[in-house]
Design an enzyme around this catalytic site. Sequence first.
Site, short mmCIF file in Angstrom:
data_model
loop_
_atom_site.label_atom_id
_atom_site.label_comp_id
_atom_site.label_asym_id
_atom_site.label_seq_id
_atom_site.Cartn_x
_atom_site.Cartn_y
_atom_site.Cartn_z
N SER A 133 0.86 -1.19 0.00
CA SER A 133 0.00 0.00 0.00
C SER A 133 0.88 1.23 0.00
CB SER A 133 -0.85 -0.02 1.27
OG SER A 133 -1.46 1.24 1.50
N TYR A 146 -1.43 -1.20 10.44
CA TYR A 146 -1.58 -1.37 8.99
C TYR A 146 -0.31 -0.92 8.27
CZ TYR A 146 -3.65 -0.97 4.32
OH TYR A 146 -3.91 -1.11 2.98
#
Length: 250
Positions: A133, A146
Amino acid sequence: MKHVLITGGAGGIGLAIARKFNADGARVLLCDVDDSALARAREEMPAIIAVRCDVSRSEDIAALFDTLTQEFGTLDVLVNNVGIGGQTLPAETLPVDQWQRVLDINLTGTFEVTQRAIPLLKQTAGTIITLSSAAGRFGYPNRIAYSVSKWGLVGFAKTLAMELGSFGITSNAILPGAVGGERFDRVIAGRAQLSGRSLAEEIEIGMTAQSIKRIVQPGHIADLALFLTTEAGRHISGQMLCIDGDMQHS
Ligand code: NAD
C-alpha cells in the site's frame, strides 16, 4: 493455462483480480472469510473455486492447500491480496490485541500461505504478487499496525525476489494509493469521524496528495497484476510498483 491463487479474493481488489484472471482464461482459486461474498463470487464466476479460509488460522491454510493440490495440482500465480486495515486509532490508545490481529492476517497469514506455495511455484517458475500500500512507503497516522504490516510486505516481496529468482520466480509488491470501493468509503468515514470534517472534504484533502487527481479503481490494480504474469511483466522482480496517481504523502 495459468493456475492462480488469490487470498481475500471474494471482495474489493481481490475480486477484481479474480475477474481479470478468470476472463483471461486462467483457473482461479480464491479464499476468503466472508461466506456470502464467497457465494456471490461462485455465482458470478462458476468456473472459479471459492473456499473459506481465514489466513490467520494455520489449519485453514493447510486445508486450502489440500484443496489446491486436489483441484489444480500446480500453481503459476500467487496473489497475496488479503489485508485488513484495523481500527483507526492513535498508537497511544490502540489495543495490543487489535495491533496483533492486523499483523496476524497481513503478515503472518501471508507468510504461511506463501511458504506453502513456494514448492509449487518452484515447479512452474511462477509469479508472486503481494498487495502492499502507499501506507507501506509513507507513515499512516492512526493506522500504525496497517502501515507497519505494509512496510513489512515490501521487505517480504523483495526478499522473496532475491531468494527465489534462481528458480525463475518473480516477486513484486503492488502499492495502491486510494482505491475506489467500499473500503475507500470506510477509510474516508473513519478520517471524517476523527477530524470532524465532511466526507467530501476528506476526499478533496486526499486528492491534494496526488499529481493525477483521479481515484484508481480495483480493475486498474487487476490490470497491473495480470501484466506481471505476461512475458514482459516477468522481467520485473523485486520492485515496489506504486499505482497511486503519483502520491506525495499519506
Ligand atoms: P477489502 O476489505 O475490500 O477486501 C479484503 C478481503 O479479504 C475481503 O473479502 C475480506 O472478507 C477478506 N478477508 C479479511 N480477513 C481475512 C482473513 N483473515 N482471511 C481471508 N480473507 C480475509 O480490501 P481491499 O480494499 O480490496 O484491499 C485488498 C488489498 O489491497 C489489501 O491488502 C489492502 O491492504 C490493499 N490496499 C487497498 C487499498 C484500497 O484503497 N482499497 C489501498 C492500498 C492497498
